[in-house]
Design an enzyme around this catalytic site. Structure first.
Site, PDB file in Angstrom:
ATOM      1  CG  HIS A  72      53.673  28.044  22.517  1.00 51.71           C
ATOM      2  ND1 HIS A  72      53.796  29.576  22.746  1.00 51.71           N
ATOM      3  CD2 HIS A  72      52.666  27.891  21.886  1.00 51.71           C
ATOM      4  CE1 HIS A  72      52.564  30.061  22.294  1.00 51.71           C
ATOM      5  NE2 HIS A  72      51.908  29.144  21.795  1.00 51.71           N
ATOM      6  CG  HIS A  74      50.016  26.441  19.783  1.00 49.26           C
ATOM      7  ND1 HIS A  74      49.564  26.973  21.074  1.00 49.26           N
ATOM      8  CD2 HIS A  74      49.750  25.120  19.843  1.00 49.26           C
ATOM      9  CE1 HIS A  74      48.932  25.887  21.821  1.00 49.26           C
ATOM     10  NE2 HIS A  74      48.796  24.751  21.021  1.00 49.26           N
ATOM     11  CG  ASP A  76      49.158  31.156  17.715  1.00 47.87           C
ATOM     12  OD1 ASP A  76      49.545  30.162  17.871  1.00 47.87           O
ATOM     13  OD2 ASP A  76      48.199  31.799  18.456  1.00 47.87           O
ATOM     14  CG  HIS A 140      50.224  27.576  25.940  1.00 50.76           C
ATOM     15  ND1 HIS A 140      48.849  28.108  26.250  1.00 50.76           N
ATOM     16  CD2 HIS A 140      50.245  27.437  24.877  1.00 50.76           C
ATOM     17  CE1 HIS A 140      48.273  28.523  25.048  1.00 50.76           C
ATOM     18  NE2 HIS A 140      49.157  28.085  24.180  1.00 50.76           N
ATOM     19  CG  ASP A 162      50.096  31.886  23.567  1.00 47.05           C
ATOM     20  OD1 ASP A 162      49.868  33.375  23.421  1.00 47.05           O
ATOM     21  OD2 ASP A 162      49.426  31.263  22.339  1.00 47.05           O
ATOM     22  CG  ASP A 194      48.027  34.989  26.526  1.00 46.96           C
ATOM     23  OD1 ASP A 194      47.286  35.555  25.781  1.00 46.96           O
ATOM     24  OD2 ASP A 194      48.136  33.649  26.556  1.00 46.96           O
ATOM     25  CG  HIS A 367      45.220  31.654  25.698  1.00 41.06           C
ATOM     26  ND1 HIS A 367      46.327  31.962  25.311  1.00 41.06           N
ATOM     27  CD2 HIS A 367      44.650  30.656  24.642  1.00 41.06           C
ATOM     28  CE1 HIS A 367      46.526  31.644  23.885  1.00 41.06           C
ATOM     29  NE2 HIS A 367      45.577  30.929  23.578  1.00 41.06           N
ATOM     30  CG  HIS A 389      50.151  37.013  22.372  1.00 41.52           C
ATOM     31  ND1 HIS A 389      50.758  35.861  23.185  1.00 41.52           N
ATOM     32  CD2 HIS A 389      51.025  37.551  21.960  1.00 41.52           C
ATOM     33  CE1 HIS A 389      52.070  35.872  22.875  1.00 41.52           C
ATOM     34  NE2 HIS A 389      52.117  36.822  22.061  1.00 41.52           N
TER      35      HIS A 389
END
Length: 554
Positions: A72, A74, A76, A140, A162, A194, A367, A389
């Site tokens: 995805h 994001h 991070d 998410h 995630d 996750d 999450h 994660h």
């Protein structure tokens, strides 16, 4: 010695820390990489802007790396791509929105034309020689998120990315639990799941619940509504837009990442705003306050982001006005609590009304909580499990959760970054470690700030520095100018003349002692001066500034 017919799973980041998610999966002469994220610097990392993963192992095996597969969009999970692709240019696979955000980043770095991006949809399978990589839709806090199943000759690995289980997502695209369940029936060798919210009991609430809070809050707002949220949370943005339209408000975006991502989301059809409702921040003043919504960055209290600049009256275009209502629609990332608190206090001080997560439900996590994690474990019932994660405590609690669900302890692997989990059809074991770690990005410099530089910066921040400049004549072995003392961040020289005088006397004494013995080697003179000054300053001040002796010769 690695088994020829085994799969090696190597987490190069994302274990024992928040962010910097990157995992290598290797079979024979093929490596695929899942995600490529950044983490943000901790407080003691003075001057560091970003932290990216050390990919030495991938660079050493560059001919084997077949691609980077993204779960995805994001930071991070995608943030280090502009840095990594300059060293290791391989194909990138991701969903439409994920690659839309990646494209923006690569454009900024002027490397988009050199990169190979492949758009995939949930349900697609990418085949390389021995591996099949399947994208599976999950829910998410950003649209277009996927879990990834890696089908290998040894067995299937399921990496959840995630996720949370939201049965009523904003876009109506529910998580593909059916496919995950079918994978479980077919047999999953390793589950990587996750762990971020493993400590929270129960279920996450649906993103839709936030929309109800926004609608209620907007109905009572008398002035402008200014909402700070994560730029990537497009579903949240959509709900702010919906509430604004319901109450006849125009919408302005503030903050570079907010402007960029909202533009990408609208172009790709993930964010729907009717024509005539979007205005530029410059146009806000043209409308009555009760007809304006501003969506901004800075939900983590970052000093340079738009929200903090508004709070501290540093924003060029937006200043606080009577009846302004601020909504902070995010929860603090661990370590950011003080920054957010500071901004909230400042907003209250300026007379604004502020709603944040402790007061109203204006944020839900992206999450999974314990009950959702239990469901995934139950559907997948993997042979082996590896929590990912999260910080070490999250990984430990997730391992404990798997044990409570009946998994044997010897089949659960809580790894450190760089450790290699080797899986064959007979067993799973940790077989060695590869080089990994963190690379610091400071301005345009990547990797040129290391632990020694950080130690010096910390030292400078805590105790300051003192520089001694002295000029010697080599032939006569005598001091002809100085010593001159310059201090920064240690003491204010004009108010500490006695101490400065003491340092000068110590320097003269040390130098004369060396010169009388015909010692003129710089390194000896500097070492003796430094030692004597440090001892004197510690006796007098109990501080240890960095001492820099500078000797010039004539």
């Amino acid at each position: 010695m690695k088994n020829e017919d085994s799969v090696r799973v190597i987490p190069l980041g994302g274990l024992g820390e928040i962010g910097k998610n990157i995992t290598a999966i290797e079979y024979k002469d093929e490596i695929i990489v899942i995600d490529c994220g950044i983490s943000f610097p901790e407080e003691e990392m003075y001057g560091v802007d970003l932290v990216i993963p050390d990919i030495t192992y991938l660079l050493n095996n560059a001919d084997k790396v077949k691609g980077i597969f993204l779960t995805h969009g994001h930071e991070d999970h995608i943030g280090s791509l502009p840095y990594i692709l300059k060293q290791l240019n391989v194909p990138i696979y991701g969903t439409k929105l994920t690659l839309g955000i990646v494209e923006n980043k690569l454009k900024e770095d002027n490397i988009l034309s050199d990169c190979e991006l492949h758009v995939v949809k949930a349900g697609d399978i990418i085949e390389i020689q021995n591996l099949k990589i399947e994208f599976i839709r999950v829910t998410h806090s950003i649209a277009d998120s996927c879990a990834i199943a890696i089908h290998t000759p040894v067995g299937t690995i399921l990496h959840t990315g995630d996720f949370k289980i939201d049965y009523t997502p904003i876009d109506g695209l529910v998580m593909d639990l059916e496919r995950i369940s079918n994978l479980g029936k077919e047999g999953v060798m390793l589950l990587m799941a996750d762990s971020t919210n493993v400590e929270r009991q129960g279920h996450t609430i649906s993103e839709k619940a936030i929309g109800e809070t926004f609608t209620r809050t907007f109905s009572n707002a008398e002035g402008r509504v200014i909402v700070a949220t994560f730029a990537s949370n497009i579903h949240r943005m959509q709900q702010i837009v919906n509430a604004s339209i319901e109450y006849g408000r125009k919408i302005a975006f503030s903050g570079r990442s907010m402007e960029n991502i909202s533009q990408v989301a609208m172009e790709l059809g993930y964010l729907h705003i009717p024509e005539g409702y979007i205005i530029d921040v410059d146009e806000v003043r043209k409308y009555p306050n009760e007809q304006v919504t501003i969506i901004t960055t800075g939900s983590q209290g970052e000093p340079m982001a738009a929200l903090a600049r508004i709070a501290f009256s540093n924003h060029r275009k937006i200043s606080i006005e009577p009846k302004d209502l601020f909504i902070i629609s995010a929860s603090p990332i661990p370590g950011n609590e003080k920054l957010i608190s500071r901004v909230i206090n400042q907003l209250f001080k300026k007379g604004a009304e502020v709603i944040y997560d402790d007061l109203e439900e204006v944020h839900v996590s992206g999450h999974a909580y314990q009950e959702e994690l239990k469901l995934i474990h139950t559907l997948v019932h993997p042979k082996y499990f590896m929590p990912v994660h999260g910080e070490h405590r999250h990984l430990k609690h997730h391992a404990d959760l798997a044990k409570k669900l009946g998994m044997k302890g010897e089949n659960i692997f809580t790894l450190d970054m760089g450790e290699v989990l080797e899986l064959s059809d007979k067993e799973a074991k940790i077989s060695g470690k590869v080089r990994t770690g963190s690379v610091f990005v400071d301005g345009l410099g990547v990797g040129d700030v290391g632990n020694i530089v950080l130690r010096d910066r910390r030292h400078l921040a805590e105790d300051g520095m003192l520089t001694v400049v002295v000029t010697l004549e080599r032939e006569s072995y005598s001091i002809i100018a100085g010593p001159d003392i310059i201090t920064r961040g240690f003491i204010y020289a004009k108010e500490s003349e006695e101490l400065i005088h003491g340092v000068k006397e110590i320097v003269k004494k040390e130098l004369n002692s060396c010169l009388e013995n015909k010692i003129i080697e710089w390194y000896v003179l500097k070492a003796n001066m430094k030692k004597a000054i440090e001892r004197f300053l510690y006796e007098k001040t109990k501080r240890r500034p960095i001492v820099l002796p500078i000797i010039m010769e004539i």
